[in-house]
Design an enzyme around this catalytic site. Structure first.
Site, PDB file in Angstrom:
ATOM      1  N   ASN A 126       1.108  -1.449  -0.169  1.00  0.00           N
ATOM      2  CA  ASN A 126      -0.280  -0.096  -0.114  1.00  0.00           C
ATOM      3  C   ASN A 126       1.273   1.288  -0.365  1.00  0.00           C
ATOM      4  O   ASN A 126       0.933   2.008   1.728  1.00  0.00           O
ATOM      5  CB  ASN A 126      -0.953  -0.021   1.386  1.00  0.00           C
ATOM      6  N   CYS A 129      -2.100   4.749   0.310  1.00  0.00           N
ATOM      7  CA  CYS A 129      -3.453   5.887   1.809  1.00  0.00           C
ATOM      8  C   CYS A 129      -2.818   7.438   1.250  1.00  0.00           C
ATOM      9  O   CYS A 129      -2.266   7.321   1.354  1.00  0.00           O
ATOM     10  CB  CYS A 129      -2.458   5.126   2.714  1.00  0.00           C
ATOM     11  N   THR A 194      -8.497   4.821  -3.136  1.00  0.00           N
ATOM     12  CA  THR A 194      -9.570   5.860  -2.526  1.00  0.00           C
ATOM     13  C   THR A 194      -9.353   7.110  -3.179  1.00  0.00           C
ATOM     14  O   THR A 194      -7.757   7.297  -3.469  1.00  0.00           O
ATOM     15  CB  THR A 194      -9.927   6.496  -1.082  1.00  0.00           C
ATOM     16  N   GLY A 218     -16.121   4.187  -3.135  1.00  0.00           N
ATOM     17  CA  GLY A 218     -17.587   3.785  -3.521  1.00  0.00           C
ATOM     18  C   GLY A 218     -18.309   3.680  -5.108  1.00  0.00           C
ATOM     19  O   GLY A 218     -17.582   4.116  -5.624  1.00  0.00           O
TER      20      GLY A 218
HETATM   21  O1  RRO Z   1      -6.330   4.231   6.855  1.00  0.00           O
HETATM   22  C1  RRO Z   1      -6.763   4.192   6.494  1.00  0.00           C
HETATM   23  O2  RRO Z   1      -7.123   5.949   6.587  1.00  0.00           O
HETATM   24  C2  RRO Z   1      -7.451   3.917   4.581  1.00  0.00           C
HETATM   25  C3  RRO Z   1      -5.792   3.402   3.896  1.00  0.00           C
HETATM   26 BR1  RRO Z   1      -3.986   3.234   5.327  1.00  0.00          BR
HETATM   27  C4  RRO Z   1      -6.242   3.479   2.658  1.00  0.00           C
HETATM   28  O3  RRO Z   1      -5.245   3.071   2.026  1.00  0.00           O
HETATM   29  N1  RRO Z   1      -7.168   3.887   1.841  1.00  0.00           N
HETATM   30  C5  RRO Z   1      -7.668   4.692   2.278  1.00  0.00           C
HETATM   31  O4  RRO Z   1      -8.809   4.719   2.387  1.00  0.00           O
HETATM   32  N2  RRO Z   1      -7.412   4.576   3.841  1.00  0.00           N
END
Ligand code: RRO
Length: 305
Positions: A126, A129, A194, A218
């Site tokens: 990841n 984020c 996202t 979504g």
């Molecule tokens: O934990 C988060 O706030 C989060 C992560 Br790690 C991510 O990769 N994507 C997201 O929408 N939230």
């Protein structure tokens, strides 16, 4: 319909996986879904240390999608190895473990801790984020930074475990990022994380989320995700793609498969329907049969032909 597929070289019985962050480590879904029948459970991103996350509130609903600003809350790698991964393995579920960090070395250390762990099918790196301290920590927005992380993980990880890089939609040229991480050793690509967003409460006249901005998920982002999968498959047809972004039906999943995804993740949909991953599998099988496909594999990338 033969629904078997693979995450790079690792065979799985279903092309439908959970999406990272939306069903934690699988426990909440277990009453509703046969976890062992899914392609894999993609776990919430884990870091070296436990982390408490961003200020509340951390979720905001909009008519078309949801925003989150969780901020990488989680148990840390020790807790994952001691509790969550053995729990999944006992149920016959394959884990695709999402790893996160703020430095290249963190990612590499996490990958080496996960070598040879029973039930760990592969890693989702990841690098995208949106809820981090600074945009400089969103490695997936820079082709060189993204490649550095992926190369270090591929080097440190178990050679048997495929390494997928999770990409951000918040870039001008997703193909350039995809090409860079593929050349650095990514065995597949997860698209998309996202999309950075904001909601303001008209009554308080202040941002709803404690962390101000958040990641939009979504149905709102489904066409963006589909476009990313399409563009990357067009440019790099040999690179396996795990598609996600607003999938909540078999026909949604079918679009991602036709665009080039060999597997899909169901995320936000589980908040309204915890059986969504199993239902999407059944609906996708039905949709493929109706269109005359004997094998899922024959439909992957079909829309490009
Ligand atoms: O934990 C988060 O706030 C989060 C992560 Br790690 C991510 O990769 N994507 C997201 O929408 N939230």
């Amino acid at each position: 319909v033969d629904m078997g597929t693979a995450l790079a070289w690792a065979p799985v019985p279903s092309p439908v996986l959970t999406a990272s962050g939306c069903s934690a480590f699988g426990q909440e879904l277990e009453p509703f879904v046969d976890l062992g029948a899914l392609g894999a459970v993609v776990t919430k991103s884990v870091q070296l240390q436990p982390r408490s996350g961003r200020p509340t509130p951390r979720m905001a609903e909009t008519p078309s999608g949801m925003l989150n600003s969780i901020g990488l809350q989680g148990p840390g790698i020790d807790g994952l190895l001691a509790d969550d991964l053995p729990w999944l393995a006992r149920r016959g579920a394959r884990a695709f473990v999402s790893i996160a960090g703020t430095r290249v070395e963190h990612f590499a250390q996490l990958a080496s801790r996960l070598r040879g762990v029973p039930g760990v099918l592969g890693l989702e790196v990841n690098i995208s984020c949106p809820n981090v301290e600074s945009r400089g920590e969103v490695f997936a927005c820079d082709p060189v930074a993204a490649a550095d992380v992926v190369a270090a993980v591929r080097e440190a990880a178990d050679p048997a475990q495929p390494v997928y890089a999770k990409l951000s939609p918040d870039v001008t040229d997703i193909v350039a990022i995809a090409r860079s991480v593929s050349e650095a050793g990514a065995d597949g690509l997860s698209m998309i994380n996202t999309l950075l967003g904001l909601v303001i409460d008209p009554d308080t006249m202040r941002p709803v989320l404690g962390g101000v901005t958040g990641g939009l998920s979504g149905p709102a982002i489904r066409p963006v995700a589909l476009r990313c999968v399409w563009q990357v498959h067009q440019a790099l047809p040999e690179v396996p793609v795990l598609g996600m972004g607003g999938i909540r039906s078999g026909l949604d999943a079918l679009q991602f498969v036709l665009a080039g995804a060999s597997a899909v993740s169901v995320g936000t949909a589980v908040f309204n329907d915890p059986s969504a991953p199993a239902r999407v599998h059944a609906e996708l099988a039905e949709a493929l049969a109706q269109r005359g496909f004997a094998r899922l594999a024959d439909a992957v990338g079909y829309a490009h032909r």
